[in-house]
Scaffold this motif. Structure first.
Motif: not given
Length: 180
Positions: A67, A82-84, A126-127, A130, A136, A138, A172
């Motif tokens: 993440c 946030a990029c997972v 971590t996602p 947040l 978010l 993903v 997400a």
């Protein structure tokens, strides 16, 4: 919980071990549908970085999800996300992430700021849990990971969960090709 081990990591139910989670992560899991399928395992904090964990615990890189936090500006407005992505890939920050956020330039959030605003430790972000208002993103390939290893918000543990569950996190957005 019927969650399989990954490598040598054998998880316990995360809801039973809030002491192994950062406070925002524990709060988020308490209200997450499917949280009973989320496990946590204590690790040596020196092994929190993906490569070290993978080597020490025989965790395949494609089973780990990283993440990363990015930000950019458009019309004076900051946009944080946030990029997972799977650990065997890299987020396409200067391409798809930038276009998805609709910013001129996307940059990684400075570590001090990422830690302060997320309430999580560097190396454990971590996602899950947040701040509200952060997007978010993903990568779609993460959803195919049977049991994904992600941060717990602290360096001394990891969370294990079905990759598909990441799509159920609040806000997400599943993005095809987020990573290359």
């Amino acid at each position: 919980m019927d969650l399989s081990p990954v490598g040598t990591l054998s998880p316990s139910p995360a809801l039973d071990h809030p002491d192994l989670l950062a406070a925002p992560v524990a709060r988020a899991l308490a209200s997450l549908p499917g949280a009973e399928r989320v496990g946590v395992v204590a690790i040596d904090p020196d092994l929190a970085d993906t490569a070290a964990l993978s080597e020490a615990h025989q965790v395949p890189l494609e089973a780990s999800a990283n993440c990363v936090l990015v930000a950019g500006r458009r019309d004076g407005e900051e946009r944080v996300a946030a990029c997972v992505v799977r650990a065997d890939t890299r987020a396409d920050v200067n391409g798809l992430v930038k276009r998805t956020l609709d910013v001129r330039k996307a940059s990684f959030l400075p570590m001090e700021r990422a830690v302060a605003e997320s309430g999580m430790e560097h190396g454990g972000i971590t996602p899950i849990g947040l701040p509200a208002g952060w997007r978010l993103l993903v990568d779609a390939r993460v959803l195919d990971v049977e049991v994904a290893v992600v941060g717990s918000g602290v360096r001394r543990s990891k969370v294990l969960l079905p990759g598909r569950l990441l799509a159920d996190l609040p806000g997400a957005e599943v993005v095809e090709g987020l990573a290359g």
